[in-house]
Design an enzyme around this catalytic site. Structure first.
Site, PDB file in Angstrom:
ATOM      1  N   SER A1058       0.840  -1.191   0.000  1.00 29.88           N
ATOM      2  CA  SER A1058       0.000   0.000   0.000  1.00 29.88           C
ATOM      3  C   SER A1058       0.876   1.242   0.000  1.00 29.88           C
ATOM      4  CB  SER A1058      -0.907   0.001   1.233  1.00 29.88           C
ATOM      5  OG  SER A1058      -0.123   0.136   2.411  1.00 29.88           O
ATOM      6  N   HIS A1059       0.253   2.378  -0.246  1.00 24.87           N
ATOM      7  CA  HIS A1059       1.014   3.630  -0.330  1.00 24.87           C
ATOM      8  C   HIS A1059       1.803   3.894   0.949  1.00 24.87           C
ATOM      9  CE1 HIS A1059       1.897   7.824  -1.358  1.00 24.87           C
ATOM     10  NE2 HIS A1059       1.546   8.104  -0.111  1.00 24.87           N
ATOM     11  N   VAL A1060       1.148   3.773   2.092  1.00 19.88           N
ATOM     12  CA  VAL A1060       1.836   4.092   3.352  1.00 19.88           C
ATOM     13  C   VAL A1060       2.971   3.112   3.624  1.00 19.88           C
ATOM     14  CG1 VAL A1060       0.314   2.744   4.881  1.00 19.88           C
ATOM     15  CG2 VAL A1060       1.450   4.786   5.750  1.00 19.88           C
TER      16      VAL A1060
END
Length: 1494
Positions: A1058-1060
């Site tokens: 995921s982005h984070v």
């Protein structure tokens, strides 16, 4: 008894009195002698009776010569002065055995009642050799008189039959008619068999132990060994080992009595067991009564599953209880009468007939496809926000508005009264410090106000002359003022205005007079309460009531004062409001529910200054619930909320249903002589205004009487249910006294109050099971004065066998072991489910029945927690599946819940089959179930809490009650019980799956200050000035890591990709999921302290450190002391082309994403596809913005908003995005883009019509607008990038309707192992993988030297998959995504031209999850694709190496494949060179479309 069937089978044998021995002939079955009859021929009437013979086992004595010497084998006390002594002379070969009996201090009338035992006979047999004087008794026993010798009596018995194993006897004193027994059992003398192998050989003895003791000992051995599962051979070995242990103890001299006492944990025989005197005649308890008493004991204990030895103990305890009653002088007939209440005898007979022997029976659940329970009735909050169309304002509305619009006029309260078909409105205001009362009415005939003032309730005091309106007449205790006409917007009304002085008045009573006609408020005076502020100022503020059916809630607030008069008023008002609520949509229904819930939880007044008959309340309930029933039929999307309303309201009913509440209390008082005190006060309350409190009061009285009149129990029941002394005194007819009954009233009061409770619950309780079942199955008249003349017919059209199912539920509702009850409740609900989907007669009664079944289910599960503390894993999993099914039956949109249920069922099957992946699979469904519960809780909060807050403010509800409103709703439902079970099983599953307590996403050793936050999103733009480790309860996946943060710990499960997660790894920030709530709670408890966290391969260690250690930490400078390394952008220019083909892609024209796609073209293996692409290059947005068609309006607005943004007004970001969407496409852009798409083989949207092109153009603009999304803006701001220099190219590709999408790391990001490929796979489009979609993807690793052997690390828990038809996607490709030291990938949006369909996923039918061969082929293909691309680039493709990093994935459009139709392979479009994998004889087509992510 799981795992030891021999001991389990002993339950049946013990209950029958059968002592079985494996490999032995059939054992004998008999009962202790009550009359001189042998028990064998009476066995049919004495089933389930345990006869414990007392074995007197002689010590073995051998002799080389013929006769061994006599041996004293036992002594027994017969009474206080008499003793039985037994000596045995064993029999050598060919000789007789001698048994000598001596009874001391006896009379001359003793008789031995005896018989012989041998292994091949189950009954006594009569030996041919017997002492002189012996007679046969009914051919079943021998009777031999003792010989009197001085004070003693003696007898010698010789046995010459080698088949005789023992003799068994009782002693009968004929003179006293008294039987002597061995502590309630027969005496038994065991004979020894001595085997000789010639002269002088030593003899060996064989000791026989009672089989019931062997069974108990075998059970105890099984328990000590951990309750293992034994094979039949092992069971036999264990059984014989238990026998040998007991024989050893006996041979060491332990008496059988002590052995029995030790094993059964009962006291040994003592003198107290003997008769009190020689003259006492002992009356024996009939065995059928012992059976019934033991059943009653079992029922009182909650019908537990007793082990065999416990059954033995229970039967003896039942016998002792009854014997004690007989010893007190109770006759057999009295005893029989006392215990044969209800249908206990029938129940016992049924148990014995079915050979259940006091074990819990279970129903046989029907096999049904659980998808039959599917409900897809969705109702969004947006629907509910549609308010009722603006109605034409009445003259009274206009009058209110005129006051509200006056300057400096504050409306304190507003009250609308009805008289006849007209209204009178009373408004109290404060203007410039003066209190004024305004009255307005639509009654247009001559009208006079007869009024006064009051400083306390009920007072009429004439007002001072100084405040009288013009033309008023002052009377003795009142004043009369005529109304004057007024016109508002052409509508006429009559008004009066009274300005008060500061006289400390509390209110204004009044009545109306027109001519000679007086008009009152329903037989009472009208009253304006000056202290009541029904409507607060929040009513008219801007944001107040946002997200609610505001107009409806304000209408409820206006009517609340009238509703407080009685339940009759409240329910009739509710019925009047149903149409308005329905018109307001879902939020209207929620508004009614919140109001009714406030009432049910006693936050609103139930009764004030009004007497009402119970039948009037019941009729009002009936009217309201009829309206709810009709809505339930017509609006299935509201059923979940409607059930909640009905549960809080109660059933009600026309006719005598309510009147019985009033009449039957008189019957109780008359029948039981309790006409004064508390009962009379309660009677007055019931007549005045009955309420749900009366159910609690009745239960408190029953508990008080049952406890033998313990007043503490009475108050305990009241207080536990929210009724205090103060509440009892607050009723219009207060209850001052405590109950005070006499012991002789006990039985009658228990009977009559029990019957009365049925009437109370029939009116007030929507969730009472007994009354709900009775209503649907039909009432029976019973009890003098109760239910007399009542004829409620059964509901027609119910499923076959349904009444028997409900009877089963009622019979087991109090069982301690709740599993059979839960199964019965669920079966009843499942049977009822299809009926409720139609329009059956008396649907309301069936809804209340379903509510009651649901409520009983939840209560039973909560009762089972203690039982589950030591339950096996499989049982907890089974209970979870039951609770999931119950939740599905109560939920409108239950698709996700049902697929969770299917997953749990599949996990249980995998566990039974010992599949090595079962725990990993079950853990995925545990996570998905938790997500479903969290989603449900969030839905409830968003739906209900705004209405609770707004209506609570209008009604002055206590703030604490408002704050916890939604939380209490969730706690009271099946979701809370399910969550508790998941918490129990989570650590067990993690251990079984070898998952540990942590998943490390970014393995960085860090030190910092612990800060606890609710959401990472809430602090993503914050900057911390010292190294900080955030513990965030919620991390969705799209957040930024705040400046100064060195670590993030969360219980949430964002994808590794995921982005984070990518941000954390790029920024060298520790990022980890903690699965263990205890560990997480411990870390949270250290908030503000300095800690060091060190990740290992599978865990994280942490410790507290000093601030000096933190300062010395080498990580300080890199982590928090410095910002992300400075990066810069090169501004891109428009190079004259609106669209370019893949061959034209260059660094000046497009970003790394497009260039990598072009680079892969023709270089990857043939079975890895690279889709055709074109691009809208850098500078095109700026060119379009400067075009004449956009320059004047759009460009100027954006420049203005940029200046606003430069002043840190971040609301401008959203405004800029909206403004970008107003761009118009230049003609040349359309022309060039069409040419490039068509020549590249990508469908041109305009060919399908202008509307399709407009869709495509809107998608393009959304990509450009994403330059100003919050996440991207703050990310560039953090690294000091010049946002104006950020340019956005757009990669245009055809989108594939993917079955799966994946992301590959050619170096494992969690461990850093470069020899291992790590990948995550989702079903459908890849947006659920890289976006903020809840749940985890399927993950696996694969060694590069073993690409055909992928290892699954985790199964998917994502509930949603995205699917789309063939379309075009426009992908962001900025110049900020390929910078050294800054990973900008994923910050900007990729927008498909068509909207994706969200599909709830059923993984139990997905071959990637369930078909191991297919799974292996797909995962291997993905791994090989990653490996091929790594070799193409010549180095590991890891996100830490910008410009070289490729995550091979399908972003939003994925890889096509694996569709099987009619047993043949379907070749998909775009799969020019498919790769075939043979799996279980079926060919699957695997074609990977690989996309660059950078």
């Amino acid at each position: 008894m799981s795992g030891f069937s021999a001991a389990a089978g002993a339950a049946e044998r013990c209950a029958l009195g059968v002592h079985a021995r494996p490999s032995s002939p059939a054992p004998r079955a008999r009962q202790p002698v009550v009359a001189p009859l042998r028990g064998g021929r009476r066995r049919a009437s004495t089933l389930a009776v345990v006869s414990r013979r007392s074995l007197v086992v002689p010590r073995a004595v051998t002799s080389p010569t013929g006769r061994v010497s006599p041996d004293l084998v036992a002594r027994f006390n017969l009474d206080t002065n008499s003793e039985l002594q037994v000596t045995l002379n064993p029999a050598p070969q060919g000789l007789v055995a001698e048994i000598n009996l001596v009874v001391t201090n006896t009379s001359e009338s003793l008789v031995l009642h005896w018989g012989a035992l041998r292994p091949d006979r189950s009954e006594w047999f009569l030996p041919s050799r017997k002492p002189d004087g012996t007679t046969e008794y009914r051919s079943m026993a021998l009777r031999t008189p003792f010989i009197k010798s001085g004070d003693n009596s003696t007898l010698r018995i010789e046995v010459d039959d080698t088949a005789v194993q023992a003799i068994e006897f009782l002693i009968f004193d004929e003179a006293r008619n008294n039987w002597y027994k061995n502590n309630g059992h027969n005496f038994q003398i065991q004979l020894h068999k001595i085997h000789h192998q010639g002269q002088g050989t030593s003899g060996t003895t064989s000791t026989v132990v009672p089989e019931d003791l062997v069974q108990i000992q075998a059970y105890l051995r099984w328990e000590r060994n951990g309750k293992k599962s034994y094979t039949p051979e092992q069971e036999k070995e264990e059984y014989e080992a238990a026998r040998n242990e007991l024989i050893e103890e006996i041979n060491r001299g332990v008496t059988l009595e002590k052995l029995r006492a030790k094993l059964t944990k009962t006291p040994e025989a003592s003198e107290s067991d003997t008769p009190a005197s020689k003259s006492t005649t002992t009356t024996k308890v009939p065995e059928e009564l012992v059976q019934i008493q033991s059943y009653i004991r079992w029922e009182k204990a909650g019908k537990p599953n007793y082990a065999p030895e416990k059954q033995l103990v229970e039967l003896e305890e039942a016998r002792k209880e009854l014997q004690a009653e007989l010893d007190k002088g109770t006759s057999i007939e009295e005893l029989r009468k006392n215990i044969l209440k209800g249908n206990n005898e029938t129940k016992v007979s049924k148990q014995l007939k079915n050979k259940k022997y006091f074990s819990v029976e279970k129903i046989q659940r029907k096999k049904r496809d659980i998808v039959q329970l599917l409900n897809r009735h969705k109702s969004s909050i947006m629907e509910g926000k549609v308010e009722t169309p603006t109605k034409q304002l009445t003259v009274l509305d206009l009058f209110t508005k005129s006051l509200q619009e006056q300057d400096s006029c504050e409306v304190l309260s507003r009250k609308l009264f009805k008289f006849g078909d007209k209204d009178i409105l009373a408004i109290v205001t404060n203007a410039l410090g003066k209190t004024q009362v305004h009255l307005a009415t639509n009654y247009m005939d001559s009208l006079v106000l007869h009024w006064a003032l009051a400083k306390e309730p009920g007072e009429w005091k004439a007002p001072p002359s100084s405040i009288l309106p013009s033309g008023s007449s002052l009377l003795d205790k009142a004043c009369e003022t005529s109304f004057s006409e007024c016109e508002l917007d052409g509508l006429r009304c009559q008004i009066i205005e009274i300005e008060l002085d500061d006289g400390g008045y509390k209110g204004m009573p009044f009545v109306l007079r027109s001519g000679e006609t007086w008009m009152k408020n329903n037989e009472s005076d009208f009253y304006v309460d000056f202290s009541t502020q029904v409507a607060k100022n929040t009513k008219d503020t801007g944001d107040a009531g946002k997200g609610t059916a505001k107009a409806l809630l304000e209408r409820i607030a206006d009517l609340e004062e009238d509703a407080q008069r009685s339940f009759m008023h409240r329910f009739n008002i509710a019925a009047d409001l149903v149409d308005q609520a329905r018109a307001a949509g879902l939020l209207g229904i929620v508004g009614i529910f919140v109001w009714i819930r406030f009432m049910a939880t006693r936050q609103l007044i139930w009764n004030k200054n009004y007497n009402v008959k119970p039948r009037e309340i019941s009729q009002a309930q009936d009217r309201f619930t009829d309206d709810l029933e009709n809505m339930y039929k017509t609006y299935p999307q509201y059923r979940e909320i409607l059930r909640m309303i009905m549960s809080a309201v109660g059933r009600g009913g026309e006719g005598d249903v309510g009147q019985r509440v009033r009449d039957e209390i008189l019957v109780i008082q008359r029948n039981n002589d309790c006409k004064g005190g508390m009962m009379e006060e309660w009677h007055q309350k019931l007549h005045n205004n009955t309420s749900p409190d009366d159910v609690v009061i009745c239960q408190a009285l029953l508990d008080y009487i049952t406890s033998d009149f313990d007043i503490g129990v009475y108050w305990d029941t009241l207080n536990k249910n929210g009724i205090t002394k103060e509440r009892l005194l607050s009723y219009d007819r207060p209850i001052h006294s405590e109950p005070n009954f006499r012991s002789e009233q006990k039985e009658g009061l228990l009977r009559d109050l029990g019957n009365y409770m049925r009437s109370l619950k029939a009116v007030h309780s929507g969730a009472d099971l007994e009354s709900a079942i009775a209503t649907c199955m039909g009432y029976k008249s019973e009890g003098e004065g109760f239910m007399v003349g009542v004829q409620i017919n059964p509901v027609k059209g119910l499923p076959s066998g349904f009444p028997e199912l409900l009877k089963f539920v009622l019979d087991h509702v109090d069982d301690k072991s709740v599993e059979p009850l839960l199964e019965g409740l669920l079966e009843a609900r499942a049977e009822l489910h299809p009926v409720l989907l139609g329009s059956p007669e008396r649907m309301k009664d069936l809804i209340f029945l379903d509510i009651a079944l649901d409520s009983t289910f939840r209560t039973a599960v909560e009762r089972s927690y203690e039982e589950l503390n030591h339950a096996a894993l499989e049982k907890i999993m089974y209970f979870i599946s039951l609770v999931l099914e119950n939740l599905a039956l109560s939920t409108d949109d239950n698709e996700d819940i049902l697929y969770c249920l299917k997953g749990w069922s599949h996990a249980m099957e995998m566990a039974k089959q010992k599949n090595d992946q079962w725990a990993l699979y079950a853990k995925a469904f545990l996570d998905r179930t938790r997500l479903a519960l969290a989603s449900k809780g969030e839905q409830y909060y968003n739906l209900m809490q705004p209405s609770a807050e707004y209506l609570g403010s209008l009604l002055n509800v206590d703030q604490w009650a408002v704050n916890i409103f939604t939380e209490e709703i969730i706690r009271g439902g099946s979701a809370a019980t399910l969550s508790a079970l998941l918490n129990r099983i989570d650590p067990i599953l993690r251990n079984a799956a070898q998952l540990g307590s942590w998943q490390v996403i970014s393995p960085i050793e860090v030190s910092g200050y612990i800060v606890v936050v609710d959401e990472l999103l809430a602090v993503q733009n914050k900057s911390y000035d010292k190294p900080t480790i955030i513990v965030a309860k919620s991390v969705k996946g799209e957040e930024e890591i705040p400046d100064g943060v060195v670590g993030v710990i969360t219980p949430d499960m964002p994808d590794v990709l995921s982005h984070v997660s990518v941000r954390a790894r790029n920024s060298k920030v520790l990022f980890a999921t903690c699965f263990d709530p205890n560990t997480l709670s411990e870390v949270q408890g250290h908030e503000g302290k300095v800690f060091s966290f060190k990740p290992t391969s599978a865990d994280i260690t942490y410790r507290e450190i000093t601030e000096s250690e933190l300062l010395q930490s080498s990580s300080l400078g890199l982590q928090a002391g410095q910002a992300v390394p400075s990066v810069s952008l090169v501004k891109k220019k428009f190079l004259g082309k609106y669209a370019i083909s893949a061959e034209e892609f260059s660094e000046e024209m497009v970003g790394a994403k497009s260039r990598n796609v072009a680079y892969l073209k023709g270089k990857v293996p043939s079975w890895v596809g690279v889709p055709t692409s074109v691009a809208i290059p850098f500078g095109t947005f700026e060119k379009v913005l400067s075009d004449g068609i956009n320059k004047q309006e759009v460009a100027q607005n954006i420049e203005m908003l940029k200046r606003k943004l430069a002043q840190d007004d971040f609301s401008a970001l959203g405004e800029i995005r909206e403004t970008v969407l107003n761009l118009t496409a230049p003609t040349q852009l359309i022309k060039e883009l069409k040419e490039k798409m068509v020549s590249s083989g990508i469908p041109w949207p305009g060919d399908e019509g202008d509307q399709r092109w407009e869709q495509a153009w809107m998608s393009i603009k959304k990509v450009w607008a994403s330059k100003w999304n919050e996440r991207a803006y703050f990310s560039t701001r953090k690294v000091k990038l010049d946002h104006d220099y950020l340019s956005m190219a757009i990669l245009v590709q055809e989108i594939v309707n993917a079955d799966y999408a994946f992301v590959i790391h050619t170096t494992n990001p969690s461990s850093g192992d470069s020899s291992e490929i790590y990948a995550e796979v989702v079903k459908g489009l890849g947006e659920t993988l890289v976006g903020a979609y809840p749940g985890r993807a399927m993950s696996f690793v694969c060694k590069k030297d073993a690409l055909e052997s992928p290892k699954v690390l985790g199964f998917p828990s994502k509930p949603i998959g995205l699917f789309i038809k063939r379309s075009v996607i426009f992908r962001s490709d900025s110049n900020g995504e390929d910078l050294e030291g800054y990973a900008g990938a994923g910050l900007y949006d990729s927008v498909p031209m068509d909207e994706e369909d969200e599909v709830v996923l059923d993984y139990t039918t997905d071959p990637l999850i369930t078909d191991h061969g297919f799974q292996k082929s797909i995962l291997s293909s993905i791994a090989r694709a990653g490996h091929a691309i790594e070799e193409l680039y010549g180095s590991p493709q890891d996100e830490c190496e910008p410009n070289k990093y490729i995550e091979d994935h399908l972003d939003q459009y994925g890889f096509a494949s694996t569709m099987l139709k009619n047993g043949s392979v379907q070749r998909l479009r775009g799969s020019n060179q498919p790769y075939f994998v043979l799996s279980r004889g079926v060919k699957y087509e695997v074609h990977l479309n690989v996309q660059s992510y950078c």
